[in-house]
Enzyme design. Structure first.
Site, short mmCIF file in Angstrom:
data_model
loop_
_atom_site.label_atom_id
_atom_site.label_comp_id
_atom_site.label_asym_id
_atom_site.label_seq_id
_atom_site.Cartn_x
_atom_site.Cartn_y
_atom_site.Cartn_z
N HIS A 105 4.60 6.61 -4.45
CA HIS A 105 3.38 7.41 -4.43
C HIS A 105 3.53 8.51 -5.47
CE1 HIS A 105 0.39 10.35 -3.20
NE2 HIS A 105 -0.21 9.34 -2.58
N GLU A 108 0.86 -1.19 0.00
CA GLU A 108 0.00 0.00 0.00
C GLU A 108 0.89 1.24 0.00
OE1 GLU A 108 -2.16 2.85 -0.27
OE2 GLU A 108 -3.37 1.02 -0.24
N LYS A 109 0.81 2.04 -1.05
CA LYS A 109 1.72 3.17 -1.24
C LYS A 109 1.46 4.36 -0.33
CE LYS A 109 -1.00 4.69 -5.15
NZ LYS A 109 -1.04 4.59 -6.59
N HIS A 110 0.39 4.36 0.46
CA HIS A 110 0.07 5.51 1.31
C HIS A 110 0.53 5.37 2.76
CE1 HIS A 110 -2.81 5.98 -2.04
NE2 HIS A 110 -2.56 7.27 -1.85
N HIS A 139 -6.59 10.32 -1.05
CA HIS A 139 -6.92 9.10 -0.31
C HIS A 139 -6.94 9.27 1.21
CE1 HIS A 139 -5.55 7.69 -4.31
NE2 HIS A 139 -6.70 7.04 -4.19
N HIS A 152 -2.20 14.77 -7.27
CA HIS A 152 -2.16 13.66 -6.30
C HIS A 152 -0.83 13.72 -5.54
CE1 HIS A 152 -2.63 8.98 -5.77
NE2 HIS A 152 -2.74 9.64 -4.61
N CYS A 189 -2.85 12.18 2.31
CA CYS A 189 -2.87 12.22 0.85
C CYS A 189 -4.09 13.04 0.44
CB CYS A 189 -2.97 10.81 0.27
SG CYS A 189 -3.24 10.75 -1.52
#
Length: 125
Positions: free
Chosen positions: A46, A16-18, A112, A52, A109
């Site tokens: 990310h 999960e990149k966040h 997100h 973004h 983010c």
């Protein structure tokens, strides 16, 4: 009514990149300088565009037996492509601790939302 904590998401940072990735020693000696590195998107990058981006990272330390965590630092990333300048969501913090406890990293983010991660820190005499 929802509480702010209800909005925090977490997961395995390798998939999960966040999720904030926390690099800190597992054990330190009381009074030693502790270096903590935090980044977003270590395994899966990310995006860092005007559309973004990661806006901020915060680092907290909750000592064992403490009523609440102490904010170690708050780091804002302000440039998301203006004039070709892009900030990367990576920070280094240094502090000293007298007790063992938990390091908590949070991030935001713009698409997100809120993310969190934590690791234990053992402080020895």
């Amino acid at each position: 009514m929802k509480k702010i904590g209800d909005f925090y998401q977490s997961g395995d940072w390798k998939g999960e990149k966040h999720v904030p990735v926390i690099h800190a020693p597992e054990k330190v000696k009381k009074g030693d300088l502790i270096e903590v590195n935090i980044n977003i998107g270590e395994e899966i990058p990310h995006p860092n565009t005007q559309e973004h981006y990661i806006a901020w990272i915060k680092l907290f330390f909750h000592p064992e037996g403490g009523n609440f965590p102490v904010e170690i630092g708050s780091y804002n990333f302000s440039s998301h492509g203006e004039h070709g300048a892009f900030t990367e969501p990576y920070v280094t913090a240094r502090f000293k601790a007298e007790k063992s406890g938990t390091l908590h990293a949070t991030s935001y983010c713009n698409i997100h939302g809120l993310w969190e991660n934590s690791v234990e820190l053992k402080v020895e005499d």
